[in-house]
Design a protein around this motif. Structure first.
Motif, short mmCIF file in Angstrom:
data_model
loop_
_atom_site.label_atom_id
_atom_site.label_comp_id
_atom_site.label_asym_id
_atom_site.label_seq_id
_atom_site.Cartn_x
_atom_site.Cartn_y
_atom_site.Cartn_z
N ALA A 50 81.90 33.06 24.95
CA ALA A 50 80.34 33.51 25.49
C ALA A 50 79.88 33.28 26.64
O ALA A 50 79.33 33.95 27.31
CB ALA A 50 79.13 33.11 24.09
N ARG A 51 80.30 32.41 27.26
CA ARG A 51 80.03 32.16 29.31
C ARG A 51 80.43 33.50 30.07
O ARG A 51 79.59 33.07 30.95
CB ARG A 51 79.93 30.48 29.67
N TYR A 52 81.36 34.16 29.12
CA TYR A 52 81.78 34.81 30.33
C TYR A 52 82.87 36.43 29.88
O TYR A 52 82.39 36.95 30.83
CB TYR A 52 83.64 34.14 31.25
N SER A 96 83.21 40.24 22.18
CA SER A 96 84.30 40.52 22.62
C SER A 96 84.90 41.07 21.20
O SER A 96 86.09 41.23 20.86
CB SER A 96 83.97 40.21 23.96
N GLY A 97 84.81 39.35 20.45
CA GLY A 97 86.18 38.96 19.56
C GLY A 97 86.25 39.26 18.13
O GLY A 97 86.91 39.55 17.67
N ALA A 138 75.04 41.06 21.65
CA ALA A 138 74.83 39.40 21.17
C ALA A 138 76.26 38.57 20.13
O ALA A 138 77.30 39.43 19.96
CB ALA A 138 74.15 39.96 20.19
N PRO A 139 76.32 37.84 19.92
CA PRO A 139 77.24 36.79 19.03
C PRO A 139 77.23 37.46 18.11
O PRO A 139 76.53 38.29 17.44
CB PRO A 139 77.08 35.86 19.18
N ILE A 199 91.63 32.14 24.46
CA ILE A 199 90.44 32.06 25.78
C ILE A 199 91.09 31.04 26.56
O ILE A 199 90.83 29.74 26.26
CB ILE A 199 88.98 32.06 25.11
N TYR A 200 91.01 31.47 28.36
CA TYR A 200 91.17 30.16 29.61
C TYR A 200 90.07 30.30 30.29
O TYR A 200 89.88 31.12 30.37
CB TYR A 200 92.43 30.70 29.97
#
Length: 712
Positions: free
Chosen positions: A415-417, A422-423, A475-476, A74-75
């Protein structure tokens, strides 16, 4: 243990034979013990319940692609990615696509995926890692290789997260677990034995015996793992070290205490040890049998990790018991009385326990036993109210570490973006003929990102009439909301006729583990209680006493769990507890905590046959008080060593078991059990004849005491 059998261990010639046998065992076992880490299986299948839907998906997915675990790079730059940032990301992706180290599927690297088309602030790159026979061991090196190929600087934040990054951090936490716990437990045992014995020479004997037991048990477990299919993972290997050190040292302390008594009564140390084994042996054997059988009850568990822990722990305690009943007494007899220096128990000297603090404690409790046990039970019940704060609903990845590794930071940044799940996507397998309907059902489910459905790179489009596809959740993946999404997706796809659809993935595995653990809690806890009750009934040949002891242990467990829950909330600030936390704490506390009640009550029963129950209670407490206190401190200290590991689940188990052992040692055994036995009196041995005949002994004792007082 019969005296004839005892002489086979500590006889004048037998002691040397025992020593030689253990030297041979140690010589053969040491090389295998060192390989136990290599035999550990920390893959998902070693933890998941075998019949779970997520386990089925994990097995079926191997037909479509090699088992994979994605690492996510993640960048992020809050002010927006610059042109230079995007150029650096593109170069990183180029290098990642060429990676072939440690199972990295560089050619299947996906990305970059930006959080938005215009003025992006973050990007994700997905790097799959294959899981073959090396499994867990290859994740950390793979993530290190990825980290070497990506760079950060100039305000651009770069983190490696996703299942791969998190697994690498877990692997790092488990790395060296055996040596860490071995060193921590050894330090605790050395300190406590120094305090107990005040002898540098004496502490070496139990320490050497415990280390021999640990090596022998590790070697046996390694051989069973390699050749008999026994499942060993980082959790069971770590707990093995703690159990062997804790239980083994406890047995050593109890045997030494009785041996010291007999040395004051017998000039021949061989005879003294034979009598010590004869009199203390049954209690030690019953204690060991309680732990071993309680651990074997775990074989009834659905969770593979819990079921695997059962035989591992049972083997460890059984070998520790064998070492402490053979090698340890042989070494004591070989070294002779001088090993106790400077407090050498000379023949004919008085036993100090008869006038010690525990003798005075017993006499004070005997004045008002009913009031004492009522107040004590009430205090423990109040402590158990802390159970209202217990949240044993699982620990998310973000809360699983005592610190904050890079993968967790990356998870928060991602999670902010991006969609929080997604992971770690859902994995759905269904019949090819119904794939379209299944896909529509998944896309229409609340909590799923509809446009995320798709076939991952490197996956066969179809295999034997089956298809596999993935879907991202909003959701996470380790959250309660994600687990609810899995339940909704399963309901939706199971409703599609003839689809034979199954839903797996990381979140589904967590959900299945929670359900399996709930089943295990309901099944195993009563079974352990039954096992312990039966052993106590056989040992004490009574019914009332075992029922009282079981009641005190349950109350002690509830109080320990209640206080622990409050400490986790308001002292350590932990987010919650693992779903298997109550089960593990219960098994260890009941199996190990009952030890102290066994040691106390067997001595009380021995004394009751000579002088009556009430006098026997006071004498039994006086004789065992100091040694049980020392044993409790050692066991609590060894379990507290779990707190040296950087994982919340281990720290919580270590804290709760250590606290429960201390409560058993200082409150339940010394106060609650003592006062209950004093209040109930001879009836505590019902239906044994001692419940009837003891009354005469007690009366004679009372008359004798009255004559003594009247005669001055």
């Amino acid at each position: 243990m019969k005296q004839g059998v005892a002489h086979l261990v500590c006889g004048r010639r037998a002691k040397w034979l025992v020593l030689v046998l253990w030297v041979v065992v140690l010589f053969v076992a040491a090389p295998f013990a060192m390989k136990l880490t290599d035999a550990q299986d920390n893959d998902a299948s070693s933890w998941l319940p075998g019949s779970a839907e997520s386990t089925q998906v994990l097995e079926l997915s191997e037909d479509f692609r090699p088992e994979q675990i994605p690492a996510i790079v993640i960048y992020a730059r809050d002010s927006g990615l610059t042109a230079q940032d995007r150029a650096e990301i593109a170069e990183d992706v180029r290098q990642l696509k060429e990676l072939r180290d440690h199972g990295i599927l560089g050619a299947e690297t996906r990305g970059p995926v930006f959080d938005r088309q215009a003025d992006p602030r973050a990007a994700q790159v997905f790097v799959p890692i294959t899981m073959d026979e090396e499994g867990w061991e290859r994740i950390s090196p793979a993530v290190d290789s990825i980290r070497d190929d990506v760079g950060e600087g100039g305000g651009l934040a770069v983190h490696i997260t996703g299942p791969g990054g998190t697994s690498a951090d877990f692997a790092e936490a488990f790395e060296g677990i055996d040596s860490t716990l071995l060193f921590s437990a050894m330090v605790v045992v050395i300190v406590m034995l120094l305090i107990t014995y005040r002898s540098l020479t004496l502490l070496l004997v139990p320490l050497v015996s415990v280390v021999c037991a640990l090596f022998a048990s590790q070697a046996l477990i390694y051989l069973l793992a390699e050749h008999a299919g026994l499942t060993v993972n980082g959790q069971s290997a770590g707990i093995l070290t703690v159990l062997v050190f804790g239980a083994g040292t406890d047995y050593a302390l109890l045997l030494v205490a009785r041996y010291r008594e007999e040395l004051r009564r017998h000039e021949d140390r061989h005879e003294a040890m034979a009598l010590a084994l004869h009199r203390a042996g049954p209690a030690v054997l019953a204690s060991g049998a309680t732990v071993v059988l309680s651990m074997l009850v775990l074989l009834a568990a659905e969770m593979n990790s819990t079921r695997g822990l059962g035989p591992v722990a049972a083997i460890g305690v059984a070998v520790a018991l064998l070492a402490m009943m053979s090698l340890f007494p042989a070494l004591l007899v070989i070294f002779g009385r001088w090993i106790f220096w400077p407090a050498i128990p000379h023949y004919g000297t008085p036993d100090p326990t008869e006038r010690g603090v525990w003798a005075r404690t017993g006499r004070r409790i005997a004045r008002r036993p009913r009031r004492v046990w009522a107040v004590t039970a009430l205090a423990l019940a109040v402590c158990s109210l802390g159970l209202l704060q217990l949240r044993a609903e699982g620990i998310g990845n973000a809360d699983a570490f005592t610190g904050k590794p890079d993968s967790i930071t990356g998870q928060e940044v991602s999670a902010r973006y991006f969609p929080a799940g997604s992971g770690d996507p859902l994995v759905i397998i269904s019949n090819q003929s119904q794939a379209e309907q299944v896909g529509r059902a998944v896309a229409a489910t609340q909590g799923v990102v509809p446009q995320s459905l798709g076939l991952p790179p490197g996956t066969k489009p179809a295999f034997e009439g089956k298809v596999l596809f993935e879907a991202t959740m909003t959701a996470p993946s380790d959250s309660e909301a994600a687990k609810q999404t899995v339940e909704r997706v399963r309901d939706a796809v199971h409703a599609v006729p003839d689809a034979d659809a199954r839903v797996g993935g990381g979140t589904a595995a967590l959900l299945d583990m929670d359900e399996a653990t709930t089943h295990d809690n309901v099944l195993i806890i009563p079974l352990v209680l039954v096992v312990v009750l039966l052993i106590l009934c056989v040992l004490l040949r009574a019914l009332i006493a075992p029922l009282l002891l079981i009641g005190t242990v349950i109350l002690s467990f509830a109080a320990a769990l209640g206080i622990s829950a409050l400490a986790f909330r308001y002292v350590f600030d932990y987010a919650g507890e693992a779903t298997d936390f109550p089960l593990f704490v219960f098994v260890f506390l009941v199996a190990l905590g009952i030890d102290y009640n066994i040691f106390l009550t067997t001595r009380i029963r021995e004394e009751a046959a000579r002088q009556g129950t009430r006098a026997g209670v006071v004498t039994g407490l006086a004789a065992t008080g100091a040694v049980i206190t020392s044993a409790g401190l050692v066991l609590a200290g060894t379990f507290a060593a779990l707190g040296t590991l950087p994982m919340v689940a281990f720290a919580e188990i270590g804290f709760a078991v250590a606290l429960g052992v201390l409560i058993d040692t200082f409150v339940v055994r010394s106060v609650l059990v003592t006062s209950l036995f004093l209040d109930v009196g001879p009836k505590v041995w019902w239906p044994h004849r001692l419940a009837r005949e003891d009354g005469g002994a007690a009366a004679r004792e009372s008359v004798g005491a009255g004559v003594s007082r009247s005669g001055g």
